[in-house]
Structure formats: C-alpha cells, structure tokens
Design a protein around this motif. Structure first.
Motif, mmCIF file in Angstrom:
data_model
loop_
_atom_site.group_PDB
_atom_site.id
_atom_site.type_symbol
_atom_site.label_atom_id
_atom_site.label_comp_id
_atom_site.label_asym_id
_atom_site.label_seq_id
_atom_site.Cartn_x
_atom_site.Cartn_y
_atom_site.Cartn_z
ATOM 1 N N THR A 7 0.842 -1.198 0.000
ATOM 2 C CA THR A 7 0.000 0.000 0.000
ATOM 3 C C THR A 7 0.877 1.247 0.000
ATOM 4 O OG1 THR A 7 -0.147 -0.144 2.419
ATOM 5 C CG2 THR A 7 -1.933 -1.126 1.140
ATOM 6 N N SER A 61 1.964 5.246 4.645
ATOM 7 C CA SER A 61 1.924 3.999 3.894
ATOM 8 C C SER A 61 2.905 2.990 4.479
ATOM 9 C CB SER A 61 2.263 4.255 2.421
ATOM 10 O OG SER A 61 3.661 4.459 2.282
ATOM 11 N N ALA A 62 2.887 1.792 3.914
ATOM 12 C CA ALA A 62 3.820 0.752 4.359
ATOM 13 C C ALA A 62 5.261 1.163 4.139
ATOM 14 C CB ALA A 62 3.520 -0.556 3.616
ATOM 15 N N ASP A 88 -1.202 2.403 7.057
ATOM 16 C CA ASP A 88 -1.080 1.007 6.681
ATOM 17 C C ASP A 88 -1.178 0.144 7.936
ATOM 18 O OD1 ASP A 88 -0.084 -0.921 4.364
ATOM 19 O OD2 ASP A 88 0.982 -1.483 6.213
#
Length: 203
Positions: A7, A61-62, A88
């Motif tokens: 992601t 995000s990741a 995430d």
C-alpha cells in the motif's frame, strides 16, 4: 491478515479520493486540497478537506517511517480543527498508542486482488487544543487585510505585521467565521502554487 500489493502512499491517496472523499464532496460547499502547507509551510498535510471545519488527512503507507510523526502532530494539533491518520496496517499498533484521543484513525489493508480497503477504528473528534492564531495562518496577508477592511479597520492598522493582522482578525471573528473565511478565500484564489484555481466541490 489480508495480503496483496504493497500500500504505497500514492495508491492510498488515490483510493481515499475515489472511495471516501468523493462522498464528502457530494454534500456541497466542500474544498479538497492535496499537500496543503500549514503555519507558513512549517509542515504539510497530505489532504485537507475544508467545509465546516478544516480537516486534515495524513497518510502513512507501508513505505513510510513514523519518525516525523511526533513533529507533524504538534503542528496539526495547533492548526487543524480535526485530523484523521490513514495508516497502513503495519503502522496501526504504534499509531494507535501514540496519537491523541481526538485524532481519527483509518487502518488500510490491501486485499488479495490489490484493492485498497479502509477500516475506521477510531472516530475523529473536534481538536480541543486548536490555536486559532495558527489556523488563521492559512489566510494570505491581502485576504486578512480585505476581511479587516470590510469590518472597519483603518488603513493605517492594515499596514501592521502579518501576525498582528491575524490577531486583529481574531478579535473580530469567531472560529466558525474564520473557517468560512478560509474556505471562501481559498476557493477564490486565481492562481495557487502554479495550479488552476481550486473549486468548491458539489456546489
């Protein structure tokens, strides 16, 4: 645990616009902006939604680190009326233990076919620590001068420093009136950061 494609920030941002913010825009009179600078660019919020409140969405995000989050939260605490972190799933445990109770949290997962999924796990509340002076920094100097002139401020006082102009404005308007002024001023800017004039969605 759901698995799928990583992601990344841009995928989350696009999905957030398509699946979530579009519904907010349909209510009318809502301004949605990406990468809005706060407190004269001390920090940026990934997405700002401006209607009755100035609401920020910060994406982690990741691929992102949480190293900058404490400093970001300090700016957001001063300058945003509401805030939602969109994180995430890998960041969720750390974020849920470190953000203030009024901060909303949306956990992001990625399904087996790559679809981004949003799970609201902490609802967004009104920020009780807002500093209206920091919120007022979203207005340009000439916008503050115009608002003050309409409220009877003398030409001499309109030549004051920008911070003093903000203070004078806050003596004349409520936070709700300030928010409406910010939304109206931003929607009327003819050119902004080299991009077309932002528009009010849904009305």
């Amino acid at each position: 645990m759901e698995v799928g494609q990583s992601t990344g920030e841009q995928r989350i941002r696009s999905a957030l616009h398509d699946k979530y913010l579009r519904r907010l825009s349909s209510r009318g009179g809502t301004l949605v902006l990406d990468e809005l600078g706060l407190v004269h660019a001390r920090s940026r919020i990934d997405i700002a939604v401006i209607n009755r409140h100035v609401h920020g969405y910060e994406i982690k995000s990741a691929h992102d680190s949480l190293r900058r989050l404490p400093c970001q939260l300090e700016v957001y605490r001063q300058s945003l009326q509401t805030l939602t972190l969109v994180v995430d799933a890998t960041h969720f445990p750390a974020v849920s233990n470190s953000v203030p109770y009024w901060c909303g949290i949306i956990r992001v997962t990625c399904g087996p076919r790559g679809a981004i999924r949003f799970h609201r796990v902490q609802r967004t509340r009104l920020n009780p620590e807002l500093d209206p002076l920091m919120l007022a920094h979203l207005l340009w100097r000439r916008e503050v001068q115009a608002a003050l002139a309409q409220r009877g401020t003398s030409a001499r006082d309109l030549r004051a420093s920008r911070i003093d102009l903000y203070r004078m404005l806050l003596e004349k308007v409520s936070v709700d009136e300030l928010t409406a002024l910010i939304r109206r001023s931003m929607s009327q800017r003819s050119a902004w950061r080299g991009r077309p004039q932002p528009s009010l969605c849904g009305g």
